[in-house]
Write an enzyme that holds these catalytic residues in place. Structure first.
Site, PDB file in Angstrom:
ATOM      1  N   CYS A 152      -2.520  -3.727  -0.634  1.00  0.00           N
ATOM      2  CA  CYS A 152      -1.293  -4.514  -0.484  1.00  0.00           C
ATOM      3  C   CYS A 152      -0.971  -4.876   0.963  1.00  0.00           C
ATOM      4  O   CYS A 152      -0.281  -5.860   1.216  1.00  0.00           O
ATOM      5  CB  CYS A 152      -0.106  -3.754  -1.084  1.00  0.00           C
ATOM      6  SG  CYS A 152      -0.240  -3.442  -2.854  1.00  0.00           S
ATOM      7  N   ALA A 153      -1.428  -4.084   1.918  1.00  0.00           N
ATOM      8  CA  ALA A 153      -1.105  -4.341   3.324  1.00  0.00           C
ATOM      9  C   ALA A 153      -1.915  -5.481   3.917  1.00  0.00           C
ATOM     10  O   ALA A 153      -1.611  -5.957   5.017  1.00  0.00           O
ATOM     11  CB  ALA A 153      -1.337  -3.075   4.147  1.00  0.00           C
TER      12      ALA A 153
END
Length: 385
Positions: free
Chosen positions: A160-161
């Site tokens: 997700c980052a």
């Protein structure tokens, strides 16, 4: 007023997002999960409770299998489990569905930036939910009319980052090579990896992920660019004692994701100090683009940083209407924020963006919303708007 982004020369010049055709209500997904747990009524009741309380009301998927009943959904079957899609099948579905979604978001971002495709110098493609070669980068070059000599930088399997990581990479490219124009394209088909649930921990991941694509163009702004996000300093940090709290591995029936319920508490324990490192003596900014990895994560950031409901509403709204879109989510949040600033005729406002991924990794970046370019503002030693 203190300028967090003093002297930066890179900005998000345009953004575009795209969602798949199929919309599924959270209540319907909960029933699919519960139906697949007929032999475990306690876990089924827990599933309904988790799905109802996670802050998601609707999600999108590239596969219409989720629109049917538990008897016809191969990903979450209620009966015979011998027909669950293999990883190979899921990757073929990804190769079929990811390119058109990524292309739609990319076209919208180029149009929004008033950017000619042939002038793009770097292409960063981001995804953790599928892989194949030749990949998304080659497809985008051919379909968008980018130069065949464009510098391709695939950022794969970073969780997700990675969306915010890609934005910071693009900023560094522009600052290091003035005149560069970077196209960032994220596409995630998270629902391809849903699997029959065997334990409570798996329900956390199943409760909020959805499919989407998002893109942006990053470069040096000029007079034709309005409502841009000037990119300030930022960095990535590994949080201590958290390596096992988020894992993402390739299995025989899709990718296996584990999310520890400790994650919000871990972020709450470390995030304030990291934001202090990022912002220094500057006052806390007004705008907060928080990756809504789940309601608990947004709650934790809001509590620790003493934010108002207004400051977290962009993140909560994306989570509510589309779910967690992995790497694309932060772009959805930033785009929603930017459009709202434009609609309200807001003036320059400082902000901070953050996203979280395996490691645990926290990506942090300061930014400034500026409605229009102003050479006099640049000469004063501030951002280039």
């Amino acid at each position: 007023m203190t300028q967090l982004n003093s002297n930066t020369g890179a900005a998000i010049l345009g953004m575009g997002t795209a969602l798949p055709l199929y919309s599924i209500a959270q209540a319907d997904v909960a029933e699919l999960i519960a139906s697949s747990l007929q032999d475990n009524p306690d876990l089924a009741r827990f599933a309904r409770r988790i799905f109802k309380s996670c802050g998601v009301e609707n999600r999108y998927t590239c596969d219409d299998s989720y629109l049917g009943t538990a008897e016809t959904c191969r990903y979450l079957p209620s009966g015979d489990r011998t027909d669950i899609p293999t990883t190979e099948e899921r990757m073929k579905k990804y190769q079929q569905e990811a390119p058109p979604l990524a292309l739609e978001a990319a076209k919208r971002s180029l149009q929004d930036a008033n950017q000619a495709p042939a002038e793009i110098t770097h292409l960063i493609t981001v995804s953790c939910t599928g892989q194949y070669l030749p990949g998304l980068d080659v497809m985008l070059i051919n379909e968008l009319g980018l130069s065949p000599r464009v510098n391709r930088l695939p950022l794969m399997f970073q969780g997700c980052a990675a969306g915010l990581k890609a934005i910071q990479m693009a900023r560094d490219v522009v600052l290091g090579a003035p005149g560069s124009k970077v196209l960032v394209v994220c596409v995630e088909l998270c629902t391809l990896h849903f699997q029959p649930v065997k334990e409570r921990e798996a329900l956390f991941a199943a409760s909020f992920f959805g499919d989407a694509s998002a893109a942006c163009v990053i470069g040096e702004p000029g007079v034709k660019h309005k409502h841009c996000l000037s990119l300030g300093k930022g960095y990535s940090v590994l949080l201590p004692d958290s390596t096992e709290d988020m894992t993402w591995e390739v299995g025989n029936t899709g990718f296996d994701l584990y999310l520890s319920p400790r994650i919000p508490k871990l972020l709450g324990a470390h995030l304030e100090a990291e934001l202090g490192q990022l912002l220094g003596d500057s006052p806390l900014p007004e705008l907060w683009a928080i990756h809504p990895g789940g309601r608990g994560i947004v709650d934790s950031v809001q509590e620790v940083m003493k934010l108002s409901d207004e400051q977290t509403r962009y993140s909560r709204e994306i989570l509510r209407t589309a779910g967690n879109l992995s790497s694309a989510t932060i772009l959805f949040v930033l785009e929603s924020m930017r459009r709202d600033m434009e609609a309200r005729n807001e003036q320059t406002k400082e902000g901070v963006a953050m996203a979280f991924g395996p490691g645990l990794t926290a990506e942090l970046m300061s930014f400034t919303y500026v409605p229009a370019y102003s050479p006099s503002y640049q000469e004063a030693g501030h951002a280039v708007f």
